[in-house]
Design a protein around this motif. Structure first.
Motif, mmCIF file in Angstrom:
data_model
loop_
_atom_site.group_PDB
_atom_site.id
_atom_site.type_symbol
_atom_site.label_atom_id
_atom_site.label_comp_id
_atom_site.label_asym_id
_atom_site.label_seq_id
_atom_site.Cartn_x
_atom_site.Cartn_y
_atom_site.Cartn_z
ATOM 1 N N ARG A 1 -53.908 56.096 85.449
ATOM 2 C CA ARG A 1 -54.691 56.587 86.591
ATOM 3 C C ARG A 1 -55.632 55.485 87.351
ATOM 4 N NH1 ARG A 1 -55.585 61.100 83.234
ATOM 5 N NH2 ARG A 1 -57.793 60.635 83.091
ATOM 6 N N ARG A 2 -56.157 54.638 86.626
ATOM 7 C CA ARG A 2 -57.050 53.617 87.024
ATOM 8 C C ARG A 2 -56.300 52.264 87.805
ATOM 9 N NH1 ARG A 2 -62.448 51.398 84.257
ATOM 10 N NH2 ARG A 2 -63.239 49.996 86.057
ATOM 11 N N PHE A 3 -55.485 52.022 86.774
ATOM 12 C CA PHE A 3 -54.861 50.739 87.207
ATOM 13 C C PHE A 3 -53.428 50.794 87.937
ATOM 14 C CE2 PHE A 3 -57.754 49.712 83.880
ATOM 15 C CZ PHE A 3 -58.595 48.875 84.426
ATOM 16 N N THR B 1 -47.351 48.818 77.568
ATOM 17 C CA THR B 1 -46.145 48.440 78.573
ATOM 18 C C THR B 1 -45.267 49.695 78.443
ATOM 19 O OG1 THR B 1 -46.163 46.180 77.861
ATOM 20 C CG2 THR B 1 -44.149 46.888 78.580
ATOM 21 N N LEU B 2 -44.936 50.224 77.342
ATOM 22 C CA LEU B 2 -43.923 51.618 77.284
ATOM 23 C C LEU B 2 -44.463 52.685 77.520
ATOM 24 C CD1 LEU B 2 -42.278 50.678 73.820
ATOM 25 C CD2 LEU B 2 -41.247 50.348 75.971
ATOM 26 N N PHE B 3 -45.786 52.995 77.746
ATOM 27 C CA PHE B 3 -46.437 54.122 78.043
ATOM 28 C C PHE B 3 -46.295 54.176 79.745
ATOM 29 C CE2 PHE B 3 -49.501 56.948 79.583
ATOM 30 C CZ PHE B 3 -49.709 58.055 78.882
ATOM 31 N N GLY B 4 -46.754 53.083 80.281
ATOM 32 C CA GLY B 4 -46.558 52.764 81.817
ATOM 33 C C GLY B 4 -45.296 53.031 82.147
ATOM 34 N N ALA B 5 -44.269 52.248 81.503
ATOM 35 C CA ALA B 5 -43.025 52.385 82.148
ATOM 36 C C ALA B 5 -42.185 53.679 81.893
ATOM 37 C CB ALA B 5 -42.147 51.215 81.333
ATOM 38 N N CYS C 1 -50.813 61.721 91.844
ATOM 39 C CA CYS C 1 -50.736 63.002 91.009
ATOM 40 C C CYS C 1 -50.467 64.192 92.082
ATOM 41 C CB CYS C 1 -52.050 63.180 90.296
ATOM 42 S SG CYS C 1 -52.346 61.965 88.854
ATOM 43 N N GLY C 2 -49.450 64.792 91.573
ATOM 44 C CA GLY C 2 -49.162 65.919 92.638
ATOM 45 C C GLY C 2 -50.081 66.924 92.372
ATOM 46 N N ASN C 3 -50.029 67.956 93.292
ATOM 47 C CA ASN C 3 -50.646 69.088 93.356
ATOM 48 C C ASN C 3 -50.291 69.894 92.085
ATOM 49 O OD1 ASN C 3 -51.922 71.647 93.750
ATOM 50 N ND2 ASN C 3 -51.325 71.842 95.960
ATOM 51 N N PRO C 4 -51.480 70.327 91.049
ATOM 52 C CA PRO C 4 -51.092 71.057 89.944
ATOM 53 C C PRO C 4 -50.466 72.311 90.222
ATOM 54 C CG PRO C 4 -53.329 69.910 89.817
ATOM 55 C CD PRO C 4 -52.869 69.553 91.189
ATOM 56 N N ALA C 5 -51.157 72.855 91.350
ATOM 57 C CA ALA C 5 -50.562 74.202 91.577
ATOM 58 C C ALA C 5 -48.856 74.237 91.857
ATOM 59 C CB ALA C 5 -51.206 74.902 92.666
#
Length: 574
Positions: free
Chosen positions: A338-340, A386-390, A512-516
């Motif tokens: 979320r930050r980078f 690496t793999l988490f972001g990909a 990040c989309g709308n949670p609703a």
């Protein structure tokens, strides 16, 4: 649907049902632990298996490798089957098959039976993984909450990777090698009734036929391609009938599968997702990361046990920092992303991992515990980052209705990249190792050629020769292996830097989309293009260890393609 399943579904819809979701997460994490343990517990047992069963060169290779290959080949088939008959049902069937296959493997009396049991374990793993991903997506519709759940899940994958070698080393010091498979059975006995009580049942939209022919084409095609590549990596002639035939059959079937999917109104996987640059780039990063990283893990256990002379339990302890670092990266992954953003996170992860690999080229014939600790920590954190972001970028780029297909593609590319990397970088290792043994003083040419197959075989030849010539051969083999290790690591570093450049095509920020909106979407059965049931629905932000039976930072003992019967050797891990 049973009363317990109906109640679980009702609880998920009610406000304040968060506790129920987290209990479900615990059950799913146990499922992941079941697969992760089997992927890592064997690597320290390969020498004992080799000594007891006396497998041939190809048999030894397949004892370890048939599990991830069968699993990767069947992910699409069982992912879409779960959408049809129920994901919880497929998961529970996978538990049962996994437990039965573990019992067969534990008491196998020959290499052929053990290979068959490991193949059944791969079938069970292919049933478990897509189902757990789909259920996780169902019970965590909010993306931010789901990211936290995935971080916990990723940490469990790293724990499984760490516990596997330690548990395997402990069992080998007190029991026979079959005990490493028996650890699956208690987990299965607990998971079956608990899963039946607590896990919700879910299905996809069942409009349109299930393409059984396409699923089988993909399974056989992938298996043929990887078999051919493995034979090439084992030094087989490229134009031998089996090698060339496997490659041709695999290529033809995969081409036919792609053509079939493009023409069908209800494809198993919507291949138009690859037209999206972020999606195709993410898949490429996953494959490249595994191709490169297997360069270290291909020889880590062998180096620690045969060069440094560590016991299996000591080897597991030395590899523990790698998996602990991966666990930390998994827990921090959602916040970092979320930050980078995906671009910076994946590119940085590649660069950090390349730095770790280059650092480890300082390994020599003598033990350097501080260097190994530093290098393994960097390696584990960089690889998981690496793999988490990909994975997150790939699954977020795919349309909501096709997230299951995206998850299946990610899982398959992870395992396919690891399998091909074992063969390709294994060839690099062998090419750099063998020439150093061509002319050892006092050693006959036939013995030198045999010693050039693997370090374990070189030690056997040296013990048989004895005297000054045997000592010279042992010394030359150890030095040649260390040289091959350095060459393999440098090739891996080059591939990782190429991945860092490739990652620059990823999105700069994580939107990040709308949670609703996400919640509303999750209450509608996911469908693919033209109403296709979404195979193996996977959560956005999926980390690699959760997507495969081969956790990201957990080494698995992989024998060398040229190992022979009686060689007390592992060639390490994907």
């Amino acid at each position: 649907m049973s009363g317990t399943t109906t109640a679980a579904a009702r609880c998920r819809r009610e406000a304040g049902a968060g506790a129920n979701r987290w209990v479900v997460l615990v059950v799913l994490c146990v499922s992941l632990l079941l697969v992760a343990l089997d992927a890592t517990v064997l690597h320290v047992a390969v020498p004992a298996v080799t000594e007891d069963l006396k497998p041939g060169a190809m048999e030894l290779l397949w004892i370890v490798d048939v599990y991830p290959l069968v699993c990767a080949s069947l992910l699409i088939l069982f992912g879409t089957l779960g959408d049809r008959i129920g994901r919880r049902r497929v998961l529970l069937l996978g538990y049962t098959l996994f437990g039965v296959a573990s019992g067969i493997a534990a008491f196998s009396g020959n290499a052929q039976l053990l290979i068959g049991a490991r193949a059944l374990l791969g079938v069970g793993g292919a049933m478990i993984m897509p189902a757990t991903l789909s259920i996780l997506r169902e019970v965590f519709p909010d993306r931010r909450e789901r990211a936290l759940a995935i971080g916990i899940w990723s940490a469990v994958a790293a724990v499984g990777a760490a516990v596997g070698p330690l548990l395997g080393g402990f069992l080998l010091e007190h029991f026979w090698w079959g005990s490493v498979f028996l650890v699956n059975i208690p987990l299965m006995i607990v998971s079956l009734p608990v899963g039946r009580l607590l896990l919700p049942e879910s299905r996809g939209d069942r409009d349109g036929p299930w393409d059984v022919v396409g699923a089988l084409m993909a399974a056989v095609g992938l298996f043929g391609l990887v078999l051919g590549v493995k034979r090439l990596g084992g030094g087989e002639a490229p134009f031998s009938p089996l090698t060339l035939g496997s490659l041709l059959i695999g290529a033809v079937l995969m081409a036919a599968f792609v053509r079939r999917q493009r023409r069908r109104a209800h494809p198993l996987v919507d291949l138009r997702m690859f037209a999206r640059p972020a999606f195709s780039t993410s898949v490429g990063c996953i494959v490249l990361a595994m191709l490169a990283l297997v360069g270290l893990e291909l020889i880590a256990a062998q180096y620690l046990q045969l060069v440094l002379g560590l016991s299996p339990l000591q080897t597991g302890l030395r590899l523990l920092p790698l998996t602990v670092a991966a666990m930390a990266a998994g827990l921090a992954g959602a916040r970092l992303l979320r930050r980078f953003g995906p671009r910076a996170m994946v590119s940085f992860g590649f660069c950090l991992t390349a730095a770790a690999v280059v650092t480890l080229t300082a390994m020599g014939p003598n033990d350097n515990a501080g260097l190994l600790l530093f290098g393994f920590v960097l390696l584990g954190f960089g690889l998981e980052t690496t793999l988490f972001g990909a994975y997150e970028s790939m699954l977020s780029e795919a349309p909501q209705a096709q997230s299951g297909g995206a998850a299946a593609i990610g899982e398959t590319s992870y395992q396919l990249g690891a399998g091909i990397g074992i063969a390709l970088l294994g060839s690099v290792m062998n090419a750099a190792y063998a020439p150093g043994l061509a002319s050892v003083p006092g050693v006959p040419a036939a013995d030198s050629a045999a010693a050039g197959h693997s370090l374990g075989e070189a030690y056997q030849v040296a013990d048989r020769l004895g005297g000054a010539s045997g000592g010279a051969l042992r010394h030359a083999a150890r030095d040649s292996f260390v040289h091959g290790l350095h060459v393999t690591l440098l090739v891996s570093a080059g591939l990782l830097l190429l991945g860092a450049v490739m990652a620059l095509r990823l999105p700069r920020v994580m939107e990040c989309g709308n949670p609703a909106t996400d919640t509303a979407a999750s209450q509608v059965p996911a469908t693919g293009t033209a109403g296709l049931p979404a195979p193996a629905t996977g959560p956005a932000g999926l980390p690699a260890p959760a997507a495969t039976p081969v956790p990201a930072a957990g080494p698995v003992g992989i024998p060398t393609p040229r190992d022979v019967a009686g060689t007390a050797e592992t060639r390490v891990s994907a």
